[in-house]
Design an enzyme around this catalytic site. Structure first.
Site, PDB file in Angstrom:
ATOM      1  N   ASP A 148       0.865  -1.262  -0.120  1.00  0.00           N
ATOM      2  CA  ASP A 148       0.059   0.035  -0.049  1.00  0.00           C
ATOM      3  C   ASP A 148       0.804   1.178  -0.005  1.00  0.00           C
ATOM      4  O   ASP A 148       2.227   0.905   0.375  1.00  0.00           O
ATOM      5  CB  ASP A 148      -0.915  -0.010   1.169  1.00  0.00           C
ATOM      6  CG  ASP A 148      -1.787   1.246   1.580  1.00  0.00           C
ATOM      7  OD1 ASP A 148      -2.299   1.741   0.483  1.00  0.00           O
ATOM      8  OD2 ASP A 148      -1.738   1.780   2.795  1.00  0.00           O
ATOM      9  N   LEU A 149       0.221   2.325  -0.374  1.00  0.00           N
ATOM     10  CA  LEU A 149       1.441   3.617  -0.402  1.00  0.00           C
ATOM     11  C   LEU A 149       1.086   4.422   0.850  1.00  0.00           C
ATOM     12  O   LEU A 149       2.101   4.592   1.618  1.00  0.00           O
ATOM     13  CB  LEU A 149       0.914   4.443  -1.942  1.00  0.00           C
ATOM     14  CG  LEU A 149       1.619   5.799  -1.896  1.00  0.00           C
ATOM     15  CD1 LEU A 149       3.110   5.480  -2.032  1.00  0.00           C
ATOM     16  CD2 LEU A 149       1.050   6.382  -2.918  1.00  0.00           C
ATOM     17  N   ASP A 150      -0.133   4.957   0.859  1.00  0.00           N
ATOM     18  CA  ASP A 150      -0.378   6.271   1.945  1.00  0.00           C
ATOM     19  C   ASP A 150      -0.323   5.539   3.316  1.00  0.00           C
ATOM     20  O   ASP A 150      -1.042   4.566   3.589  1.00  0.00           O
ATOM     21  CB  ASP A 150      -1.687   6.637   1.770  1.00  0.00           C
ATOM     22  CG  ASP A 150      -1.646   7.454   0.522  1.00  0.00           C
ATOM     23  OD1 ASP A 150      -0.954   8.255   0.158  1.00  0.00           O
ATOM     24  OD2 ASP A 150      -2.654   7.506  -0.239  1.00  0.00           O
ATOM     25  N   SER A 171      -2.672   0.504  -4.267  1.00  0.00           N
ATOM     26  CA  SER A 171      -3.053   1.731  -3.746  1.00  0.00           C
ATOM     27  C   SER A 171      -4.418   2.207  -4.095  1.00  0.00           C
ATOM     28  O   SER A 171      -4.653   2.281  -5.397  1.00  0.00           O
ATOM     29  CB  SER A 171      -2.097   2.768  -3.548  1.00  0.00           C
ATOM     30  OG  SER A 171      -2.547   4.109  -3.178  1.00  0.00           O
ATOM     31  N   ALA A 172      -5.286   2.606  -3.301  1.00  0.00           N
ATOM     32  CA  ALA A 172      -6.597   3.352  -3.791  1.00  0.00           C
ATOM     33  C   ALA A 172      -6.358   4.640  -4.195  1.00  0.00           C
ATOM     34  O   ALA A 172      -7.227   5.296  -4.843  1.00  0.00           O
ATOM     35  CB  ALA A 172      -7.567   3.527  -2.534  1.00  0.00           C
ATOM     36  N   THR A 183       1.685   9.995   3.994  1.00  0.00           N
ATOM     37  CA  THR A 183       0.711  10.873   3.372  1.00  0.00           C
ATOM     38  C   THR A 183      -0.612  10.825   4.149  1.00  0.00           C
ATOM     39  O   THR A 183      -1.554  11.719   3.977  1.00  0.00           O
ATOM     40  CB  THR A 183       0.481  10.603   2.103  1.00  0.00           C
ATOM     41  OG1 THR A 183       0.592   9.116   1.919  1.00  0.00           O
ATOM     42  CG2 THR A 183       1.552  11.090   1.089  1.00  0.00           C
ATOM     43  N   LYS A 186      -9.146   5.394   5.917  1.00  0.00           N
ATOM     44  CA  LYS A 186      -7.891   4.789   5.441  1.00  0.00           C
ATOM     45  C   LYS A 186      -8.400   3.711   4.493  1.00  0.00           C
ATOM     46  O   LYS A 186      -8.861   2.794   4.671  1.00  0.00           O
ATOM     47  CB  LYS A 186      -6.888   4.461   6.449  1.00  0.00           C
ATOM     48  CG  LYS A 186      -6.338   5.647   7.342  1.00  0.00           C
ATOM     49  CD  LYS A 186      -5.304   5.062   8.422  1.00  0.00           C
ATOM     50  CE  LYS A 186      -4.856   6.190   9.356  1.00  0.00           C
ATOM     51  NZ  LYS A 186      -3.884   5.638  10.547  1.00  0.00           N
ATOM     52  N   GLU A 243       0.075  -3.346   4.697  1.00  0.00           N
ATOM     53  CA  GLU A 243      -1.258  -2.377   4.774  1.00  0.00           C
ATOM     54  C   GLU A 243      -1.217  -1.704   6.281  1.00  0.00           C
ATOM     55  O   GLU A 243      -0.891  -2.147   7.041  1.00  0.00           O
ATOM     56  CB  GLU A 243      -2.325  -3.245   4.478  1.00  0.00           C
ATOM     57  CG  GLU A 243      -3.072  -3.050   3.193  1.00  0.00           C
ATOM     58  CD  GLU A 243      -3.583  -1.768   3.103  1.00  0.00           C
ATOM     59  OE1 GLU A 243      -3.473  -0.804   3.727  1.00  0.00           O
ATOM     60  OE2 GLU A 243      -3.901  -1.526   1.886  1.00  0.00           O
ATOM     61  N   ASP A 244      -1.646  -0.402   6.104  1.00  0.00           N
ATOM     62  CA  ASP A 244      -1.619   0.295   7.412  1.00  0.00           C
ATOM     63  C   ASP A 244      -3.382   0.419   7.670  1.00  0.00           C
ATOM     64  O   ASP A 244      -3.657   1.180   8.628  1.00  0.00           O
ATOM     65  CB  ASP A 244      -1.154   1.707   7.365  1.00  0.00           C
ATOM     66  CG  ASP A 244      -1.858   2.745   6.336  1.00  0.00           C
ATOM     67  OD1 ASP A 244      -2.237   2.441   5.261  1.00  0.00           O
ATOM     68  OD2 ASP A 244      -2.035   3.840   6.912  1.00  0.00           O
ATOM     69  N   LYS A 257     -10.585  -1.058  -1.975  1.00  0.00           N
ATOM     70  CA  LYS A 257     -10.361  -2.123  -0.647  1.00  0.00           C
ATOM     71  C   LYS A 257     -11.738  -1.727   0.314  1.00  0.00           C
ATOM     72  O   LYS A 257     -12.241  -0.691   0.326  1.00  0.00           O
ATOM     73  CB  LYS A 257      -9.301  -1.480   0.180  1.00  0.00           C
ATOM     74  CG  LYS A 257      -8.086  -1.704  -0.584  1.00  0.00           C
ATOM     75  CD  LYS A 257      -6.621  -0.936  -0.148  1.00  0.00           C
ATOM     76  CE  LYS A 257      -5.729  -0.994  -1.098  1.00  0.00           C
ATOM     77  NZ  LYS A 257      -4.530  -0.159  -0.360  1.00  0.00           N
TER      78      LYS A 257
HETATM   79  C1  BG6 Z   1      -5.792   5.763   0.085  1.00  0.00           C
HETATM   80  C2  BG6 Z   1      -5.790   6.352   1.384  1.00  0.00           C
HETATM   81  O1  BG6 Z   1      -4.331   5.025  -0.085  1.00  0.00           O
HETATM   82  O2  BG6 Z   1      -6.189   6.510  -0.948  1.00  0.00           O
HETATM   83  C3  BG6 Z   1      -7.302   6.981   1.560  1.00  0.00           C
HETATM   84  O3  BG6 Z   1      -5.573   5.641   2.574  1.00  0.00           O
HETATM   85  C4  BG6 Z   1      -7.499   8.017   0.338  1.00  0.00           C
HETATM   86  O4  BG6 Z   1      -7.128   8.020   2.874  1.00  0.00           O
HETATM   87  C5  BG6 Z   1      -7.438   7.231  -0.969  1.00  0.00           C
HETATM   88  O5  BG6 Z   1      -8.574   8.430   0.687  1.00  0.00           O
HETATM   89  C6  BG6 Z   1      -7.695   7.858  -2.374  1.00  0.00           C
HETATM   90  O6  BG6 Z   1      -6.547   8.728  -2.246  1.00  0.00           O
HETATM   91  P1  BG6 Z   1      -6.449  10.009  -3.538  1.00  0.00           P
HETATM   92  O7  BG6 Z   1      -5.251  10.238  -3.180  1.00  0.00           O
HETATM   93  O8  BG6 Z   1      -7.113   9.481  -4.655  1.00  0.00           O
HETATM   94  O9  BG6 Z   1      -7.430  11.008  -3.060  1.00  0.00           O
HETATM   95 MG    MG Z   2      -2.774   3.295   3.565  1.00  0.00          MG
END
Ligand code: BG6
Ligand code: MG
Length: 219
Positions: free
Chosen positions: A10-12, A115-116, A18, A46, A170-171, A146
């Site tokens: 996962d990224l964030d 990542s989402a 972030t 998240k 994953e966090d 997810k």
């Molecule tokens: C996920 C985050 O990685 O991405 C969420 O954990 C976030 O908090 C989602 O809403 C979507 O991110 P973005 O950058 O497309 O707004």
């Molecule tokens: Mg995350």
């Protein structure tokens, strides 16, 4: 019997912090609408998409809006979020992440991102990690977020490995659930009290080695 063939990150909140910027931007939006967003409420945001997050926040505040207003609020939140991300540099990669990914590569373990976020490529570029991933599955590529496993199953397919041979880092609760729903091992990064469904929870990547992750496959 399966063995470790790929790691999907996962990224964030896993590669870079972030998650705190997402929270600050959503909180600013909630405050503007007249209510607050607690750390506990933020936990539920998240891992889920931008529009799903907005829906949850509006439900928390008991605010009803039309679709056009929702889209413009989501765009505004994203511009605040990206403003906060401007200050990020390669030094912001969380401790031990770069070293761990490098060790995976040395051990011929395949590496992908799941990542989402729709900002994933931009963020990876900013922290100089774009070239570390053999595949990037982000919010622009999938239709189901997810906890649906689509993001991670797409990553496994891209890397040509079976889900059972993949480990997901994953966090987020939703992300751990996505990994498990896809038949993968889930390593939670963060608080074991929150990430109860993970196979194991780590505080971070400092001092983590490939051998530690291979242990997950020992039956
Ligand atoms: C996920 C985050 O990685 O991405 C969420 O954990 C976030 O908090 C989602 O809403 C979507 O991110 P973005 O950058 O497309 O707004
Ligand atoms: Mg995350």
């Amino acid at each position: 019997m399966s063995f470790l063939q790929a790691c999907l990150f996962d990224l964030d909140g896993v590669i870079v912090d972030t998650a705190k910027y997402h929270y600050l931007a959503w909180r600013r939006m909630a405050n503007q609408l007249g209510f607050d967003l607690t750390v506990e409420e933020n936990e539920l945001l998240k891992g889920i998409s931008r529009m799903e997050s907005l829906e949850k926040i509006l439900a928390i505040g008991g605010v009803k809006l039309d679709e056009a207003t929702k889209l413009s609020l989501a765009a505004e939140k994203n511009s605040w979020y990206l403003e906060l991300c401007q200050q990020m540099s390669p030094d912001d990669v969380l401790p031990g992440v770069r070293e761990f990914v490098e060790e995976l590569k040395t051990n011929q373990i395949r590496v992908g991102l799941g990542s989402a976020s729709r900002n994933a490529v931009l963020i990876l570029d900013r922290i100089a990690m774009l070239t570390y991933f053999e595949t990037i599955v982000d919010g622009n590529r999938v239709t189901r977020g997810k906890p649906d496993p689509e993001i991670f199953l797409t990553g496994a397919a891209d890397l040509d490995v079976l889900p059972a041979s993949c480990v997901v880092f994953e966090d987020a609760m939703a992300g751990v659930q996505a990994a498990k729903a896809g038949g993968m091992k889930a390593v939670g990064v963060g608080d074991p009290v929150v990430l109860t469904e993970a196979d194991v929870v780590i505080k971070g990547f400092e001092g983590l080695h490939v051998q530690d992750i291979k242990q997950l496959f020992v039956v």
